[in-house]
Design a protein around this motif. Sequence first.
Motif, PDB file in Angstrom:
ATOM      1  N   VAL A 207       0.860  -1.178   0.000  1.00 27.65           N
ATOM      2  CA  VAL A 207       0.000   0.000   0.000  1.00 27.65           C
ATOM      3  C   VAL A 207       0.899   1.231   0.000  1.00 27.65           C
ATOM      4  O   VAL A 207       1.851   1.313   0.777  1.00 27.65           O
ATOM      5  CB  VAL A 207      -0.918   0.033   1.234  1.00 27.65           C
ATOM      6  N   VAL A 208       0.607   2.175  -0.897  1.00 23.72           N
ATOM      7  CA  VAL A 208       1.392   3.403  -0.984  1.00 23.72           C
ATOM      8  C   VAL A 208       0.469   4.585  -0.771  1.00 23.72           C
ATOM      9  O   VAL A 208      -0.519   4.751  -1.481  1.00 23.72           O
ATOM     10  CB  VAL A 208       2.098   3.523  -2.349  1.00 23.72           C
ATOM     11  N   PHE A 209       0.794   5.416   0.230  1.00 18.62           N
ATOM     12  CA  PHE A 209       0.102   6.677   0.463  1.00 18.62           C
ATOM     13  C   PHE A 209       0.974   7.799  -0.084  1.00 18.62           C
ATOM     14  O   PHE A 209       2.182   7.843   0.184  1.00 18.62           O
ATOM     15  CB  PHE A 209      -0.132   6.927   1.955  1.00 18.62           C
ATOM     16  N   GLN A 210       0.365   8.706  -0.841  1.00 17.79           N
ATOM     17  CA  GLN A 210       1.091   9.847  -1.365  1.00 17.79           C
ATOM     18  C   GLN A 210       0.295  11.106  -1.064  1.00 17.79           C
ATOM     19  O   GLN A 210      -0.916  11.163  -1.328  1.00 17.79           O
ATOM     20  CB  GLN A 210       1.323   9.698  -2.872  1.00 17.79           C
ATOM     21  N   SER A 225       5.888  10.107   0.248  1.00 17.67           N
ATOM     22  CA  SER A 225       4.982   8.965   0.275  1.00 17.67           C
ATOM     23  C   SER A 225       5.350   8.039   1.420  1.00 17.67           C
ATOM     24  O   SER A 225       6.443   8.097   1.971  1.00 17.67           O
ATOM     25  CB  SER A 225       5.033   8.211  -1.058  1.00 17.67           C
ATOM     26  N   GLN A 226       4.390   7.193   1.770  1.00 13.05           N
ATOM     27  CA  GLN A 226       4.575   6.206   2.829  1.00 13.05           C
ATOM     28  C   GLN A 226       4.156   4.851   2.286  1.00 13.05           C
ATOM     29  O   GLN A 226       3.065   4.702   1.737  1.00 13.05           O
ATOM     30  CB  GLN A 226       3.731   6.588   4.055  1.00 13.05           C
ATOM     31  N   ARG A 227       5.023   3.856   2.439  1.00 15.91           N
ATOM     32  CA  ARG A 227       4.764   2.533   1.890  1.00 15.91           C
ATOM     33  C   ARG A 227       4.785   1.494   2.995  1.00 15.91           C
ATOM     34  O   ARG A 227       5.640   1.547   3.874  1.00 15.91           O
ATOM     35  CB  ARG A 227       5.831   2.180   0.848  1.00 15.91           C
ATOM     36  N   PHE A 228       3.872   0.550   2.913  1.00 17.33           N
ATOM     37  CA  PHE A 228       3.880  -0.570   3.847  1.00 17.33           C
ATOM     38  C   PHE A 228       3.232  -1.771   3.172  1.00 17.33           C
ATOM     39  O   PHE A 228       2.435  -1.632   2.239  1.00 17.33           O
ATOM     40  CB  PHE A 228       3.169  -0.224   5.157  1.00 17.33           C
ATOM     41  N   VAL A 242      -3.543   1.690   9.492  1.00 17.81           N
ATOM     42  CA  VAL A 242      -3.683   2.748   8.496  1.00 17.81           C
ATOM     43  C   VAL A 242      -3.455   4.115   9.140  1.00 17.81           C
ATOM     44  O   VAL A 242      -2.769   4.984   8.589  1.00 17.81           O
ATOM     45  CB  VAL A 242      -5.061   2.674   7.815  1.00 17.81           C
ATOM     46  N   ARG A 243      -4.018   4.323  10.331  1.00 23.43           N
ATOM     47  CA  ARG A 243      -3.830   5.601  11.029  1.00 23.43           C
ATOM     48  C   ARG A 243      -2.353   5.821  11.359  1.00 23.43           C
ATOM     49  O   ARG A 243      -1.830   6.936  11.202  1.00 23.43           O
ATOM     50  CB  ARG A 243      -4.676   5.650  12.294  1.00 23.43           C
TER      51      ARG A 243
END
Length: 314
Positions: A207-210, A225-228, A242-243
């Motif tokens: 999962v990538v948050f940008q 970005s944040q990846r996990f 997620v938080r």
Amino acid sequence: MVLRILKEIAGAGVSVNTVLAQPGITPGGTLAGEVRFTGGDVDLEVQRIELDLAAGVLRAQRESERLVPTGFFQAQVCGPFRLAAGGSHAIPFTVTIPWETPLTAMGGRPITGMELGVATELALSRAFDKTDHDALTVEPLPVQAEALRAIEAAGFQLQGGKLVDGTYPGSHMPFYQEIEFWSTGEFTAHFKKLSVTFFTGAETTEVVFQADNLGTLLTPGVDVSQRFTVRNNVPSDFTELVRQQLWELVKRRTPGNLSKIHNPLPGRSATSDLHSPSIRAFRRMFRRKKNGVAHLSQFALFLYSEGENTTPHP
């Protein structure tokens, strides 16, 4: 004699219709259905029946972005056979679609900007091919659905989605999907928009948050970005996970950290040889030679005409 030859070339009276067993599917799932077709006025030789999945991908062209129809999966339903004049036939099929097939809906809600379809091609020898086009709804896998629900629970509101031109390292797709959310809760003070990208396999999902689209996943420059990675059997603490990842993204966006962040994902571009936005150029791009027979995906032109200049706006 001349009339018969013309009918053979035109494939006069030949029809093809694809009936899907279910209107929706999930990534990595089985697409089942039946191809129904009827012979025309004369006997014809069929080379094969194929299914093609295609989607509209945003591609930069000069100073603008356009939706370019892009095929990403193909499966053969059957090989050569003789189609008798006036004969009706039905051939069942089951094919497994890629794990990275883009999502078009969330819990029955369409994701604005996402277009995905199935094109069925009846390839005729020495005649114009016959095609049928069907829209396909792709819903999230459980792990994806849980992540999206957790994002909405954190105060984000779904805006839409888009497919970005380029191949992520380790992926087999010519694009990647960004699902975009507006921030309306506690994270509003930190960023206005959040983009979510899934890279899913048989066992795990990355999962990538940008945040606020600063750069892209595949271009040089600042990419906040944040990846996990999670296993596809959804963990019980997914909402909290997620938080936590969102707060990690906030930390990365602080002024002291921005100068330290560089794009760690040097991807290979999937840019096409298509340089002109004209219909003629699209025809050249989607024409392909198989056993001396030219094929043209009318579905590709349909996507272009329907989706030109459809970049989501707030």
